[in-house]
Design a protein around this motif. Structure first.
Motif, mmCIF file in Angstrom:
data_model
loop_
_atom_site.group_PDB
_atom_site.id
_atom_site.type_symbol
_atom_site.label_atom_id
_atom_site.label_comp_id
_atom_site.label_asym_id
_atom_site.label_seq_id
_atom_site.Cartn_x
_atom_site.Cartn_y
_atom_site.Cartn_z
ATOM 1 N N ARG A 47 0.828 -1.200 0.000
ATOM 2 C CA ARG A 47 0.000 0.000 0.000
ATOM 3 C C ARG A 47 0.861 1.248 0.000
ATOM 4 N N GLY A 48 0.537 2.174 -0.892
ATOM 5 C CA GLY A 48 1.242 3.440 -0.948
ATOM 6 C C GLY A 48 0.719 4.424 0.076
ATOM 7 N N ARG A 49 1.395 5.535 0.151
ATOM 8 C CA ARG A 49 1.023 6.534 1.156
ATOM 9 C C ARG A 49 -0.335 7.143 0.848
ATOM 10 N N TRP A 50 -0.633 7.355 -0.436
ATOM 11 C CA TRP A 50 -1.877 8.034 -0.811
ATOM 12 C C TRP A 50 -2.960 7.059 -1.270
ATOM 13 N N ASP A 51 -2.717 5.788 -1.161
ATOM 14 C CA ASP A 51 -3.743 4.817 -1.568
ATOM 15 C C ASP A 51 -4.840 4.744 -0.515
ATOM 16 N N PRO A 52 -6.116 4.701 -0.951
ATOM 17 C CA PRO A 52 -7.211 4.599 0.025
ATOM 18 C C PRO A 52 -7.226 3.218 0.667
ATOM 19 N N GLN A 72 -17.292 -14.890 -7.546
ATOM 20 C CA GLN A 72 -16.499 -14.272 -6.485
ATOM 21 C C GLN A 72 -15.024 -14.627 -6.612
ATOM 22 N N ARG A 73 -14.533 -14.623 -7.818
ATOM 23 C CA ARG A 73 -13.127 -14.894 -8.095
ATOM 24 C C ARG A 73 -12.480 -13.744 -8.865
ATOM 25 N N LEU A 74 -13.027 -12.552 -8.693
ATOM 26 C CA LEU A 74 -12.486 -11.341 -9.302
ATOM 27 C C LEU A 74 -12.177 -10.343 -8.202
ATOM 28 N N GLY A 75 -10.956 -9.821 -8.217
ATOM 29 C CA GLY A 75 -10.540 -8.837 -7.226
ATOM 30 C C GLY A 75 -10.000 -7.597 -7.899
ATOM 31 N N VAL A 76 -10.120 -6.470 -7.202
ATOM 32 C CA VAL A 76 -9.644 -5.175 -7.708
ATOM 33 C C VAL A 76 -8.763 -4.552 -6.647
ATOM 34 N N MET A 77 -7.532 -4.194 -7.023
ATOM 35 C CA MET A 77 -6.597 -3.478 -6.168
ATOM 36 C C MET A 77 -6.457 -2.049 -6.656
ATOM 37 N N THR A 78 -6.045 -1.176 -5.761
ATOM 38 C CA THR A 78 -5.821 0.206 -6.179
ATOM 39 C C THR A 78 -4.674 0.295 -7.180
ATOM 40 N N ARG A 79 -3.640 -0.487 -6.963
ATOM 41 C CA ARG A 79 -2.531 -0.552 -7.911
ATOM 42 C C ARG A 79 -1.703 -1.794 -7.627
#
Length: 296
Positions: free
Chosen positions: A57-62, A173-180
């Motif tokens: 996780r980055g500093r500005w990632d929610p 339910q086998r799909l995921g989304v990350m901020t980056r």
């Protein structure tokens, strides 16, 4: 004779007048057709999906616990079409076939054209030269030759296959989304721990960046049952092959811009807080935990 000609000429205008009158004669009992009224298409509600915790996780990632991804319904909520998936997978596998199998016919096998034995009198079957397909070492009858096994498939069918594959992964339910998708260094040991902690084995990671991060590419290259790909290299076969698919927000935007149906109005946002969509945070945390611990 002159009088008959004059009478014929005098009758021509009257015939033309009668023909014109027949053509221009107005129709009777014809009602005007009412104008067609087109009904406005309903606005589809977006698809909400809880965010998967990032690898780093980055500093500005929610934070993933209190935010959800808002997905395009025309892309991620498409009806299931097994026939379209079969066409797309078969089309991709056909393009991988080399088609280099080659056998020699009796005209290509080395040897003379001398007859093996005489035609009659031996009590055996009739034979020609040694290159006959009936003899060992001879040519092959109707054997394979180099050919192109690739098939053609319309572009719209392939795009529909991508929608169906993404929707099927989301429904299972086998799909995921990350901020980056980011990893600071190329150390595989620490990345393996993080992937095992999130329960993301047998996972295909899809990056929306034009160039994949070098540290993540080097670290994930030695991990078994895990693959990192770019959005430009993704096919329907790859989506159906892997048990779980995880992509970043830029990959989601890429698929939505490429596969979105323009004639259906929707309201799409890349990311939103859980309070804005009225989804309980506890439910999102439970779904995220279920996604992390349900590794096959």
């Amino acid at each position: 004779m002159l009088g008959k000609a004059i009478s014929r000429v005098s009758r021509l205008p009257s015939r033309a007048t009668r023909l014109t009158t027949r053509i221009v004669k107005p129709t009777v009992n014809v009602k005007e057709r009412p104008p067609v009224q087109q009904q406005a298409a309903p606005i589809l509600e977006p698809v909400y999906l809880s965010l998967t915790p990032s690898l780093k996780r980055g500093r500005w990632d929610p934070p993933a616990e209190s935010n959800v991804a808002v997905l395009e319904p025309t892309v991620f909520r498409h009806p299931l079409r097994k026939d379209i998936l079969h066409l797309c997978v078969t089309h991709y596998l056909d393009s991988l076939r080399q088609g280099s199998a080659n056998t020699k016919t009796r005209g290509e096998v080395r040897g003379s054209g001398r007859k093996v034995r005489r035609q009659k009198g031996t009590g055996k079957a009739r034979l020609g030269d040694n290159q006959s397909p009936m003899l060992r070492g001879g040519g092959v009858a109707f054997g394979p030759k180099p050919r192109d096994f690739s098939t053609k498939l319309p572009r719209k069918v392939i795009e529909m296959g991508m929608r169906v594959a993404l929707s099927a992964k989301l429904r299972e339910q086998r799909l995921g989304v990350m901020t980056r998708l980011y990893w600071p260094n190329g150390k595989t040991k620490y990345l393996v721990r993080r992937i095992d902690q999130l329960g993301l084995r047998k996972t295909l990671f899809i990056s929306g960046e034009p160039t994949v991060h070098e540290g993540l590419r080097r670290a994930i290259g030695n991990i078994p049952l895990v693959q990192l790909s770019s959005v430009s290299d993704i096919t329907v076969y790859e989506l159906m092959k892997w048990d779980r698919v995880v992509m970043d927000l830029k990959a989601v935007e890429y698929f939505e811009q490429r596969l979105k149906k323009q004639n259906i109005p929707t309201t799409a946002l890349p990311i939103a807080a859980a309070e804005e969509v009225k989804v309980p945070v506890t439910l999102l945390a439970e779904e995220s935990q279920t996604l992390q611990t349900s590794s096959p």
